[in-house]
Design an enzyme around this catalytic site. Sequence first.
Site, mmCIF file in Angstrom:
data_model
loop_
_atom_site.group_PDB
_atom_site.id
_atom_site.type_symbol
_atom_site.label_atom_id
_atom_site.label_comp_id
_atom_site.label_asym_id
_atom_site.label_seq_id
_atom_site.Cartn_x
_atom_site.Cartn_y
_atom_site.Cartn_z
ATOM 1 N N TYR A 111 -1.786 -1.184 10.416
ATOM 2 C CA TYR A 111 -1.792 -1.298 8.949
ATOM 3 C C TYR A 111 -0.460 -0.799 8.377
ATOM 4 C CZ TYR A 111 -3.896 -1.099 4.242
ATOM 5 O OH TYR A 111 -4.197 -1.286 2.911
ATOM 6 N N SER B 2 0.873 -1.186 0.000
ATOM 7 C CA SER B 2 0.000 0.000 0.000
ATOM 8 C C SER B 2 0.904 1.227 0.000
ATOM 9 C CB SER B 2 -0.844 -0.022 1.283
ATOM 10 O OG SER B 2 -1.434 1.231 1.535
HETATM 11 N N1 LIG Z 1 -8.784 -0.694 -1.390
HETATM 12 C C1 LIG Z 1 -7.760 0.116 -1.258
HETATM 13 O O1 LIG Z 1 -7.888 1.341 -1.378
HETATM 14 C C2 LIG Z 1 -6.387 -0.434 -0.989
HETATM 15 C C3 LIG Z 1 -5.301 0.447 -1.046
HETATM 16 C C4 LIG Z 1 -4.020 -0.039 -0.803
HETATM 17 C C5 LIG Z 1 -3.822 -1.378 -0.528
HETATM 18 N N2 LIG Z 1 -4.897 -2.212 -0.461
HETATM 19 C C6 LIG Z 1 -4.623 -3.611 -0.140
HETATM 20 O O2 LIG Z 1 -5.116 -4.449 -1.160
HETATM 21 C C7 LIG Z 1 -5.496 -5.719 -0.609
HETATM 22 C C8 LIG Z 1 -6.925 -6.060 -1.021
HETATM 23 O O3 LIG Z 1 -7.787 -5.060 -0.525
HETATM 24 P P1 LIG Z 1 -9.290 -4.887 -1.026
HETATM 25 O O4 LIG Z 1 -9.569 -3.435 -0.946
HETATM 26 O O5 LIG Z 1 -9.495 -5.602 -2.312
HETATM 27 O O6 LIG Z 1 -10.053 -5.618 0.188
HETATM 28 P P2 LIG Z 1 -11.437 -6.438 0.244
HETATM 29 O O7 LIG Z 1 -11.961 -6.197 1.620
HETATM 30 O O8 LIG Z 1 -12.309 -6.122 -0.926
HETATM 31 O O9 LIG Z 1 -10.951 -7.957 0.112
HETATM 32 C C9 LIG Z 1 -10.187 -8.576 1.106
HETATM 33 C C10 LIG Z 1 -10.054 -10.066 0.791
HETATM 34 O O10 LIG Z 1 -9.266 -10.671 1.833
HETATM 35 C C11 LIG Z 1 -9.957 -11.819 2.335
HETATM 36 N N3 LIG Z 1 -9.615 -12.030 3.748
HETATM 37 C C12 LIG Z 1 -9.698 -11.140 4.772
HETATM 38 N N4 LIG Z 1 -9.334 -11.738 5.922
HETATM 39 C C13 LIG Z 1 -9.004 -13.019 5.630
HETATM 40 C C14 LIG Z 1 -8.560 -14.138 6.399
HETATM 41 N N5 LIG Z 1 -8.375 -14.071 7.716
HETATM 42 N N6 LIG Z 1 -8.333 -15.306 5.764
HETATM 43 C C15 LIG Z 1 -8.546 -15.403 4.437
HETATM 44 N N7 LIG Z 1 -8.957 -14.383 3.653
HETATM 45 C C16 LIG Z 1 -9.182 -13.202 4.249
HETATM 46 C C17 LIG Z 1 -11.438 -11.480 2.147
HETATM 47 O O11 LIG Z 1 -12.239 -12.653 2.184
HETATM 48 C C18 LIG Z 1 -11.392 -10.808 0.767
HETATM 49 O O12 LIG Z 1 -11.368 -11.794 -0.240
HETATM 50 C C19 LIG Z 1 -5.306 -5.589 0.910
HETATM 51 O O13 LIG Z 1 -4.080 -6.141 1.289
HETATM 52 C C20 LIG Z 1 -5.306 -4.088 1.126
HETATM 53 O O14 LIG Z 1 -4.599 -3.728 2.284
HETATM 54 C C21 LIG Z 1 -6.173 -1.777 -0.692
#
Ligand SMILES: NC(=O)c1ccc[n+]([C@@H]2O[C@H](COP(=O)([O-])OP(=O)(O)OC[C@H]3O[C@@H](n4cnc5c(N)ncnc54)[C@H](O)[C@@H]3O)[C@@H](O)[C@H]2O)c1
Length: 262
Positions: free
Chosen positions: A157, A144
């Site tokens: 985080y 991130s």
């Molecule tokens: N959305 C953003 O703005 C953003 C920005 C920077 C980084 N990220 C990173 O990108 C990645 C994906 O984020 P997203 O926004 O798509 O999130 P999301 O909430 O849409 O999806 C998260 C996924 O992780 C899975 N998950 C969560 N806890 C779990 C566990 N204990 N065991 C197994 N699976 C688990 C969920 O089932 C889901 O499939 C993350 O690492 C997040 O930190 C997101």
Amino acid sequence: MQRNSDQPILVTGSTSGIGLAIARRMAEAGHPVMLHGLATASEGAALVEEFQQRYQVSCGFSSADISTDEGCSQLVADSREALGHPAVLVNNAGVQFTAPAHEFPSDQWQRILSINLSSAFFLSRELLPNMRESGWGRIINISSVHGLVASENKAAYCAAKHGLIGLTKVMALENADCGITVNAICPGWVETPLIQPQIERIAQEESIDMEQARKRLVGAKQPLAQTTKPDAIGSLVHYLCAEHAATITGASLPVDGGWTAQ
Ligand SMILES: NC(=O)c1ccc[n+]([C@@H]2O[C@H](COP(=O)([O-])OP(=O)(O)OC[C@H]3O[C@@H](n4cnc5c(N)ncnc54)[C@H](O)[C@@H]3O)[C@@H](O)[C@H]2O)c1
């Protein structure tokens, strides 16, 4: 000859958001895909069926909880059973919780560190020996901007995402002689369910509608005040898996509307 696109890929947290978009992009390119996330068996089966029909690739699903070492081993076992050894690992699953460090609950600290950081280590440790033996592999860690800079209320985080970048660099060095690259992607705001609670909180606190709250959230950090679409991250993962990206390793690539350029 084995082509890169024949290589099985495991994408953690691919039932939603960025992970799902990565899984779709890689399936579209012909990769057998292991889907994973906290979904029911029937939701997983429906997703597998949809992928097989739409992309005509082999697919599997695991709902292993990767907040523990054992859960990570279960996911590796499920992946090997469904598709064989994954040659591409995308450590994407992640969770968020916001509070000032002096009020941060211990269970949320542990949860964020284990899912956002430790799972990447446990899964990589299990999959690297096969990648090393075959002389080809890709590990892509979804970090991130919070792996590069800080924001208030995100102690766990930021610690996890900075740690993921350190882990990326170490594994890149250790495996540089084996045809394996290890990189991190550092998104700014991406339009997924993860950022919804933050938009809702701004809307509530400032008595504004969701669209105004989204603009407020994104514009506060990004000079280019536009959210990134999850498919953009999918396309970058695809690029990093191609042969022309063979010398990109140990990198942390921001996709952040200029957030970290400031
Ligand atoms: N959305 C953003 O703005 C953003 C920005 C920077 C980084 N990220 C990173 O990108 C990645 C994906 O984020 P997203 O926004 O798509 O999130 P999301 O909430 O849409 O999806 C998260 C996924 O992780 C899975 N998950 C969560 N806890 C779990 C566990 N204990 N065991 C197994 N699976 C688990 C969920 O089932 C889901 O499939 C993350 O690492 C997040 O930190 C997101």
